[in-house]
Design an enzyme around this catalytic site. Structure first.
Site, PDB file in Angstrom:
ATOM      1  N   CYS A   1      42.543  -5.556  49.507  1.00  0.00           N
ATOM      2  CA  CYS A   1      43.008  -4.444  49.651  1.00  0.00           C
ATOM      3  C   CYS A   1      43.668  -3.563  48.532  1.00  0.00           C
ATOM      4  CB  CYS A   1      44.219  -4.882  51.020  1.00  0.00           C
ATOM      5  SG  CYS A   1      45.580  -3.548  51.226  1.00  0.00           S
TER       6      CYS A   1
ATOM      7  N   ASP B   1      37.707   1.769  57.385  1.00  0.00           N
ATOM      8  CA  ASP B   1      38.581   2.269  56.115  1.00  0.00           C
ATOM      9  C   ASP B   1      37.566   3.569  55.678  1.00  0.00           C
ATOM     10  OD1 ASP B   1      40.556   0.815  56.124  1.00  0.00           O
ATOM     11  OD2 ASP B   1      39.856  -0.597  54.560  1.00  0.00           O
TER      12      ASP B   1
ATOM     13  N   HIS C   1      40.313  -2.817  58.519  1.00  0.00           N
ATOM     14  CA  HIS C   1      41.040  -3.315  57.208  1.00  0.00           C
ATOM     15  C   HIS C   1      41.758  -4.404  57.170  1.00  0.00           C
ATOM     16  CE1 HIS C   1      43.112  -2.216  53.590  1.00  0.00           C
ATOM     17  NE2 HIS C   1      44.321  -2.748  54.101  1.00  0.00           N
TER      18      HIS C   1
END
Length: 212
Positions: free
Chosen positions: A99, A149, A179
């Site tokens: 992330c 994503d 995600h």
């Protein structure tokens, strides 16, 4: 190993131990140390959709305060620390992130081209700083994207930037993932996605750090 926006918690420690079990010295920094020790906010045992909004309402100010300048200043300190440890072999290092940690990994690798030999980012916003940042990479790269994503068209655009920069890389969308798919303490977790992550990450490190 840069954590995701939830920071250091049991699942990150488990992943670090897994990686260390393959013979690597693994540093998992607290990205938000300026705000206190990890975890900087109380986290649920599992991050489900019912608690996500409240958790991220508290985390977003910390994430937004972790500017590119802070990332690079901290990366300098982390690398100095690693090179000073007697257990750490001389030679190149690798950075991996999840992330927002994936973006921190990209920034670290771009700023230390002579030291970082391998870069991996999983469900991270790797292109957030634009093509110029990616053009500075000299490390061997793997980007593992969540299906939610990145569209195939956006993947093609990203890979064209990497091609133009002459970066050695693999960059792919992990099928059936959303995600955060690597994190087993969230509803986003994908067992097959996590396995694919290890199947990509470990050979990358083996190649890039073989002479370390």
């Amino acid at each position: 190993m840069y954590a995701d926006g939830l920071g250091i918690r049991p699942v990150l420690r488990e992943m670090a131990r897994e990686l260390a079990g393959h013979g690597y010295y693994v540093l998992v920094p607290n990205l938000f140390y300026r705000h206190g020790p990890a975890p900087v906010i109380e986290l649920p045992d599992r991050l489900g959709e019912e608690v996500r909004p409240a958790v991220f309402a508290r985390l977003m100010p910390l994430i937004e305060a972790h500017t590119a300048e802070r990332v690079l200043s901290d990366a300098d300190a982390y690398l100095r620390f690693l090179t000073a440890q007697p257990e750490v072999s001389a030679g190149p290092v690798a950075v991996t992130g999840y992330c927002i940690g994936g973006l921190a990994a990209v920034r670290t690798a771009a700023a230390h081209p002579g030291q970082v030999a391998a870069l991996a980012s999983f469900h991270g916003p790797v292109g957030a700083d634009g093509p110029d940042s990616l053009s500075k990479l000299t490390a061997e790269v793997h980007f593992g994207h969540a299906e939610s994503d990145l569209t195939p068209e956006a993947l093609d655009e990203l890979n064209q930037v990497l091609d133009a920069a002459g970066v050695g890389y693999t960059s792919e969308i992990y099928p059936g993932t959303v995600h955060g798919f690597t994190m087993s303490d969230t509803d986003a977790f994908s067992a097959s996605g996590l396995k694919r992550h290890w199947d990509r990450l470990l050979p990358l490190l083996g190649r890039a750090l073989a002479n370390g």
